[in-house]
Design an enzyme around this catalytic site. Structure first.
Site, mmCIF file in Angstrom:
data_model
loop_
_atom_site.group_PDB
_atom_site.id
_atom_site.type_symbol
_atom_site.label_atom_id
_atom_site.label_comp_id
_atom_site.label_asym_id
_atom_site.label_seq_id
_atom_site.Cartn_x
_atom_site.Cartn_y
_atom_site.Cartn_z
ATOM 1 N N SER A 98 0.881 -1.170 0.136
ATOM 2 C CA SER A 98 0.100 -0.066 -0.129
ATOM 3 C C SER A 98 0.982 1.377 0.095
ATOM 4 O O SER A 98 1.667 1.393 -0.871
ATOM 5 C CB SER A 98 -0.782 -0.016 1.122
ATOM 6 N N ASP A 194 -10.351 -4.520 -4.402
ATOM 7 C CA ASP A 194 -9.708 -3.547 -2.951
ATOM 8 C C ASP A 194 -10.619 -2.296 -3.016
ATOM 9 O O ASP A 194 -10.655 -1.537 -4.005
ATOM 10 C CB ASP A 194 -8.531 -3.183 -3.761
ATOM 11 N N HIS A 224 -7.667 -5.338 -0.244
ATOM 12 C CA HIS A 224 -6.658 -4.608 -0.107
ATOM 13 C C HIS A 224 -5.409 -5.157 0.750
ATOM 14 O O HIS A 224 -4.321 -5.080 0.467
ATOM 15 C CB HIS A 224 -7.046 -3.297 0.514
#
Length: 250
Positions: A98, A194, A224
């Site tokens: 991320s 996601d 995610h």
């Protein structure tokens, strides 16, 4: 091999495994830390391979000193760079989750000669400007600029503090508006389910990356976190393919 842990300059918490090169460096996401399932799965995988491995907490995250609200992308990238320079040697594979994918790109830009590979897990470069800011209604944008801080609900726990400094610094740290020519294999694992980083954001990153050795793996039902057993297996296989490439530097 026994994992060792410590603090750099009494601030930044880290843990590392000694082992063969290229080393592997894990960079966690926004409000995440080095105790997450992906970091621990990579640690165990690298231990089984005899591969050097390093994980770190940015300031205000996990076991590191500081307040989360005082951090910015630039500060966290500087934290990662400091630990990288102090605790690694030789070629490294950067694995960023991320926001860690953004940090990895910033680190890669400054240490090109040390790169053996880069893996992004739902990487979120420029997320403050391209994902977070547009999602705020005008009233919240105005409140953030006026007060310097707002709190947003999070499906992962307590509300997330967002600061004006984070937004403004994020604009200065942008990477998608320029060519990212990295001299190493780049692999991106992205879930199509996601809710935080849309899979089309990964396409923007692919377009920005120069060079030919860039591959995007879309996971139809992936979320995610990409922390299911099958996601962790794919991550390990992706890392192995880079480390076992006969052209990979040692």
């Amino acid at each position: 091999m026994r994992e060792e842990s410590g603090r750099l300059d009494d601030r930044l918490a880290w843990s590392r495994l000694p082992g063969a090169g290229p080393g592997v460096v894990f960079l966690p996401g926004y409000r995440s830390d080095m105790q997450g399932s992906k970091a621990l799965a990579l640690r165990d995988h690298c231990a089984a391979r005899g591969q050097a491995f390093l994980r770190v907490d940015y300031s205000g995250h996990g076991a590191s000193a500081g307040r989360f609200e005082d951090g910015t992308i630039g500060q966290w990238a500087a934290d990662a760079l400091a630990v990288f320079d102090a605790l690694t040697s030789g070629p490294q594979v950067l694995v960023g989750s991320s926001m860690g994918g953004w940090i990895a790109l910033l680190l890669a830009r400054q240490r090109r000669d040390r790169l053996a590979g880069l893996i992004g897990l739902a990487p979120a470069p420029d997320f403050t400007e391209t994902l977070m800011w547009p999602a705020l209604p005008p009233s919240q944008q105005a409140a953030l600029m006026r007060d310097g801080l707002i709190h947003l609900p999070s499906q992962y726990g307590e509300p997330t503090p967002v600061t004006r400094a984070l937004i403004e610094d994020g604009r200065r740290q942008s990477v998608l508006g320029q060519s990212l020519d990295l001299p190493c294999p780049v692999r991106i694992l992205q879930g199509m389910a996601d809710p935080d980083v849309p899979w089309r954001h990964a396409l923007r990153l692919v377009e920005a990356l120069g060079g030919g050795d860039v591959r995007l793996h879309l996971i139809k039902d992936g979320d995610h976190r990409l922390s299911r057993p099958e996601d962790l297996r794919l991550l390990a296989q992706t890392l192995d393919a880079i480390l076992d490439d006969p052209t990979s530097p040692e």
